[in-house]
Scaffold this motif. Structure first.
Motif, PDB file in Angstrom:
ATOM      1  N   ARG A 197       5.457   8.946  -8.193  1.00 29.29           N
ATOM      2  CA  ARG A 197       4.325   9.854  -8.393  1.00 29.29           C
ATOM      3  C   ARG A 197       4.809  11.292  -8.133  1.00 29.29           C
ATOM      4  NH1 ARG A 197      -0.480   7.381  -8.900  1.00 29.29           N
ATOM      5  NH2 ARG A 197      -0.607   5.201  -8.288  1.00 29.29           N
TER       6      ARG A 197
ATOM      7  N   PRO B 281       0.816  -1.222   0.000  1.00 30.15           N
ATOM      8  CA  PRO B 281       0.000   0.000   0.000  1.00 30.15           C
ATOM      9  C   PRO B 281       0.854   1.279   0.000  1.00 30.15           C
ATOM     10  CG  PRO B 281      -0.954  -1.606   1.487  1.00 30.15           C
ATOM     11  CD  PRO B 281       0.377  -2.169   1.032  1.00 30.15           C
ATOM     12  N   THR B 282       1.948   1.267   0.715  1.00 29.62           N
ATOM     13  CA  THR B 282       2.836   2.426   0.737  1.00 29.62           C
ATOM     14  C   THR B 282       3.452   2.654  -0.637  1.00 29.62           C
ATOM     15  OG1 THR B 282       3.338   2.060   3.069  1.00 29.62           O
ATOM     16  CG2 THR B 282       4.903   3.417   1.822  1.00 29.62           C
TER      17      THR B 282
ATOM     18  N   TYR C  24       4.279  12.654  -4.675  1.00 26.28           N
ATOM     19  CA  TYR C  24       5.176  12.064  -3.684  1.00 26.28           C
ATOM     20  C   TYR C  24       6.547  12.743  -3.769  1.00 26.28           C
ATOM     21  CZ  TYR C  24       8.108   8.762  -1.185  1.00 26.28           C
ATOM     22  OH  TYR C  24       9.005   8.212  -0.301  1.00 26.28           O
TER      23      TYR C  24
ATOM     24  N   LYS D  49       2.213   1.842  -3.460  1.00 28.75           N
ATOM     25  CA  LYS D  49       1.178   2.334  -4.375  1.00 28.75           C
ATOM     26  C   LYS D  49       0.961   3.834  -4.202  1.00 28.75           C
ATOM     27  CE  LYS D  49      -1.204  -1.995  -5.179  1.00 28.75           C
ATOM     28  NZ  LYS D  49      -2.430  -2.757  -5.112  1.00 28.75           N
ATOM     29  N   GLN D  50       1.237   4.367  -3.022  1.00 27.99           N
ATOM     30  CA  GLN D  50       1.159   5.812  -2.815  1.00 27.99           C
ATOM     31  C   GLN D  50       2.376   6.513  -3.408  1.00 27.99           C
ATOM     32  OE1 GLN D  50       0.735   6.241   1.418  1.00 27.99           O
ATOM     33  NE2 GLN D  50      -1.478   5.831   1.366  1.00 27.99           N
ATOM     34  N   GLN D  51       3.512   5.799  -3.442  1.00 28.83           N
ATOM     35  CA  GLN D  51       4.753   6.401  -3.912  1.00 28.83           C
ATOM     36  C   GLN D  51       4.960   6.278  -5.426  1.00 28.83           C
ATOM     37  OE1 GLN D  51       7.393   3.941  -1.605  1.00 28.83           O
ATOM     38  NE2 GLN D  51       7.516   5.419   0.087  1.00 28.83           N
TER      39      GLN D  51
END
Length: 177
Positions: free
Chosen positions: A88, A75-76, A91, A78-80
């Motif tokens: 991203r 999950p982390t 990010y 996928k945020q990055q």
């Protein structure tokens, strides 16, 4: 992928992609002492299996779930990261404001892109052999996470029983308990 691709892959040394026995395989079997009748019988049985699998592929194709490298990101991550392994933009902006060096961000991105490219290469190579690499990896992760939960439960029991810390699967000083 298809059953027939798996069959061809399993038998590629002895059989042509159309399910017929290769002449060199026949000659090898003869040199090992097999008689013509046994070889013909073996070739017929394999060809029958080939035809059956081909027919099944036509009337009832196996499901083929496509997994990408992104499906295996935490999950982390996928945020990055984007699905292609690039960072991203939001990010990067956030991390630069927090003082992270641009060089470190470039290195993070480089490593993740290598990981994604590697996954794609292996997945493509395995698919050509009729193997769903992504599905195998997902099943492995699921099994691993199930045993993880079981090990956590067992550790709780072991702690209550004052087991020797060196025998525990995890460090007893973690915040899980």
């Amino acid at each position: 992928m298809s059953r027939i691709k798996r069959w061809v892959n399993m038998h590629r040394k002895e059989f042509h992609p159309d399910g017929t026995l290769k002449d060199e395989a026949r000659q090898q079997m003869l040199s090992e002492g097999m008689n013509e009748g046994a070889i013909d019988s073996y070739a017929r049985r394999c060809k029958a299996q080939y035809d059956e699998w081909k027919h099944l592929d036509e009337i009832d194709p196996e499901p083929w779930t496509v997994y990408t490298a992104y499906d295996f990101f935490t999950p982390t991550e996928k945020q990055q990261f984007n699905p292609d392994g690039t960072l991203r933009a939001e990010y990067v902006e956030s991390e630069l404001r927090n003082g992270t060096s641009p060089g470190w961000l470039e290195e993070m991105e480089r490593r993740k892109k290598i990981e994604v490219d590697s996954y794609n290469r292996v997945s493509e190579r395995e698919a050509a052999l009729g193997i769903n690499f992504g599905e195998q990896e997902m099943n492995r992760l699921r099994a691993s996470s199930q045993t993880y939960v079981e090990r956590l439960k067992q550790m709780e029991v072991d702690l209550k029983n004052n087991e020797e810390p060196s025998t525990l699967p995890f460090d007893k000083d973690t915040s899980w308990f």
